[in-house]
Scaffold this motif. Structure first.
Motif, mmCIF file in Angstrom:
data_model
loop_
_atom_site.group_PDB
_atom_site.id
_atom_site.type_symbol
_atom_site.label_atom_id
_atom_site.label_comp_id
_atom_site.label_asym_id
_atom_site.label_seq_id
_atom_site.Cartn_x
_atom_site.Cartn_y
_atom_site.Cartn_z
ATOM 1 N N UNK A 170 0.785 -1.226 0.000
ATOM 2 C CA UNK A 170 0.000 0.000 0.000
ATOM 3 C C UNK A 170 0.816 1.275 0.000
ATOM 4 N N UNK A 171 2.142 1.174 0.112
ATOM 5 C CA UNK A 171 2.978 2.367 0.151
ATOM 6 C C UNK A 171 3.410 2.760 -1.265
ATOM 7 N N UNK A 172 4.005 3.937 -1.368
ATOM 8 C CA UNK A 172 4.522 4.413 -2.644
ATOM 9 C C UNK A 172 6.033 4.524 -2.576
ATOM 10 N N UNK A 232 2.712 2.940 -6.757
ATOM 11 C CA UNK A 232 2.203 2.286 -5.550
ATOM 12 C C UNK A 232 2.498 0.805 -5.671
ATOM 13 N N UNK A 233 3.089 0.230 -4.632
ATOM 14 C CA UNK A 233 3.502 -1.177 -4.708
ATOM 15 C C UNK A 233 2.320 -2.127 -4.565
ATOM 16 N N UNK A 234 1.177 -1.639 -4.071
ATOM 17 C CA UNK A 234 0.020 -2.511 -3.887
ATOM 18 C C UNK A 234 0.305 -3.598 -2.869
ATOM 19 N N UNK A 235 -0.220 -4.787 -3.134
ATOM 20 C CA UNK A 235 0.068 -5.940 -2.264
ATOM 21 C C UNK A 235 1.408 -6.510 -2.719
ATOM 22 N N UNK A 278 -0.069 -16.173 -7.120
ATOM 23 C CA UNK A 278 0.396 -14.886 -7.638
ATOM 24 C C UNK A 278 -0.695 -13.835 -7.604
ATOM 25 N N UNK A 279 -1.948 -14.260 -7.634
ATOM 26 C CA UNK A 279 -3.045 -13.302 -7.614
ATOM 27 C C UNK A 279 -3.137 -12.568 -6.284
ATOM 28 N N UNK A 280 -2.422 -13.047 -5.280
ATOM 29 C CA UNK A 280 -2.417 -12.383 -3.976
ATOM 30 C C UNK A 280 -1.452 -11.199 -3.949
ATOM 31 N N UNK A 281 -0.651 -11.011 -5.027
ATOM 32 C CA UNK A 281 0.372 -9.959 -5.034
ATOM 33 C C UNK A 281 0.257 -9.100 -6.292
ATOM 34 N N UNK A 282 0.531 -7.817 -6.113
ATOM 35 C CA UNK A 282 0.621 -6.885 -7.236
ATOM 36 C C UNK A 282 2.067 -6.633 -7.648
ATOM 37 N N UNK A 341 17.890 -1.920 -5.120
ATOM 38 C CA UNK A 341 16.705 -2.732 -4.854
ATOM 39 C C UNK A 341 15.748 -2.621 -6.039
ATOM 40 N N UNK A 342 15.160 -3.758 -6.405
ATOM 41 C CA UNK A 342 14.312 -3.831 -7.584
ATOM 42 C C UNK A 342 12.861 -4.097 -7.206
ATOM 43 N N UNK A 343 11.963 -3.547 -8.017
ATOM 44 C CA UNK A 343 10.523 -3.722 -7.849
ATOM 45 C C UNK A 343 9.961 -4.228 -9.168
ATOM 46 N N UNK A 344 9.212 -5.324 -9.112
ATOM 47 C CA UNK A 344 8.614 -5.920 -10.308
ATOM 48 C C UNK A 344 7.096 -5.829 -10.173
ATOM 49 N N UNK A 345 6.447 -5.239 -11.176
ATOM 50 C CA UNK A 345 4.994 -5.117 -11.157
ATOM 51 C C UNK A 345 4.388 -6.337 -11.861
#
Length: 349
Positions: free
Chosen positions: A95-97, A134-137, A200-204, A224-228
């Motif tokens: 939920x954070x950005x 926004x990272x979502x879940x 996987x549907x539990x994560x964004x 650090x890496x973020x994958x959508x």
């Protein structure tokens, strides 16, 4: 702006006209700044950087806030001047950005092949980039949680868009168990990109903290890496996913990005073309006696992918109309068009 040995003219401008160009108002540059866009600096601020920038990726021996060029090591982002910070970015909770950098890419990342039609969109977590998601879940795929070998395989699976293998590693299933789960899913007619892999549907999104391989061979360099998982492809520019990215300053002044936002222009098509076409970047490299990029050989992979950037820039121009061509990164080519229709040009000496 963090305390640093930066040249006075450069440091003073970061929180004034530079911040206004990137965030819409002064005083918004974060204290843990990790990236600077030379195209948004005035000529006097760029000149003050002569002799103050390292030509290669940062190392653990560099002091905090040291400036350096990444030689394309950080997701092939060509418009950037990087800022060395010790330690890794902290985990961004659900939920954070977080501010991020991205440049469209297709090829090999760390020895793993990026598949244009399958590989999800990857970002580096970069305070000071001016683009926020926004990272979502979100899932933290750290070695502490999954072990070094398992997290490494999870990383490789997402680079190539292999959701099946990532799902198996996430749930720690055997091949036979994964086969049975996938067969049941397809028989139920749910063959979406993630639909056959219910976990996987539990994560964004997925976060890989301190992925040092992306900065190889610089010792101590990590990102650090973020994958959508829910949107975007690695082969796309941020200009193709404007519905999902935000501009302005967090947390209260975020808004939908436009193609002409300063931060979008750094990470749009210019992120690939800037090494050879961006006057501001070339000026800082010359001032620090850094090697300049050589022309691309026609028909090579780099040439073909740069043509992809040319095509995206042409698409943006058509969408914006002939009167608005502000889709390049450098203000010497085009001024910055603000969302309210006014123009911003960095101060000249």
């Amino acid at each position: 702006v963090p305390v640093s040995p930066w040249p006075r003219a450069f440091a003073a401008e970061l929180n004034s006209s530079y911040s206004a160009a990137l965030y819409g108002s002064a005083g918004r540059v974060p204290a843990n700044l990790r990236v600077v866009w030379p195209a948004l600096l005035s000529e006097s601020a760029r000149l003050s950087l002569n002799g103050a920038v390292a030509c290669h990726a940062s190392s653990s021996r560099h002091p905090p806030n040291a400036l350096y060029f990444g030689d394309g090591a950080i997701q092939h982002q060509q418009t950037a001047l990087w800022v060395h910070q010790p330690g890794d970015m902290p985990f961004a909770p659900s939920g954070s950005t977080v501010e991020v950098s991205h440049c469209a890419y297709s090829g090999a990342r760390g020895g793993d092949d990026v598949r244009p039609s399958r590989s999800p969109m990857w970002f580096h977590m970069m305070p000071g980039s001016g683009i926020t998601v926004e990272v979502g879940r979100t899932l933290l795929a750290s070695p502490q949680t999954f072990g070094h070998a398992r997290s490494k395989h999870m990383h490789a699976a997402l680079v190539s868009g292999d959701f099946r293998s990532f799902h198996r590693l996430l749930r720690n299933l055997t091949e036979a168990e994964e086969d049975a789960a996938e067969v049941r899913c397809w028989r139920e007619a749910r063959p979406q990109r993630r639909g056959c892999f219910p976990a996987l549907l539990a994560y964004d999104s997925v976060q890989f903290p301190g992925w040092r391989r992306r900065c190889f061979p610089a010792p101590g360099c990590s990102s650090s890496e973020l994958v959508m998982l829910a949107w975007g492809l690695e082969v796309q520019f941020v200009t193709e996913q404007l519905d999902h990215v935000r501009c302005g300053s967090a947390p209260h002044a975020l808004r939908r990005c436009t193609p002409t936002d300063a931060s979008v222009r750094q990470q749009g098509p210019s992120c690939l073309r800037a090494a050879r076409r961006l006057p501001a970047l070339l000026a800082v490299k010359r001032g620090n006696r850094c090697s300049l990029p050589v022309p691309l050989e026609p028909g090579t992979f780099g040439d073909r992918f740069e043509r992809r950037a040319d095509a995206e820039a042409a698409r943006l121009r058509r969408a914006l109309g002939d009167a608005v061509a502000a889709v390049e990164a450098d203000h010497a080519l085009n001024p910055i068009l603000r969302p309210d229709g006014s123009f911003f040009v960095p101060a000249s000496p």
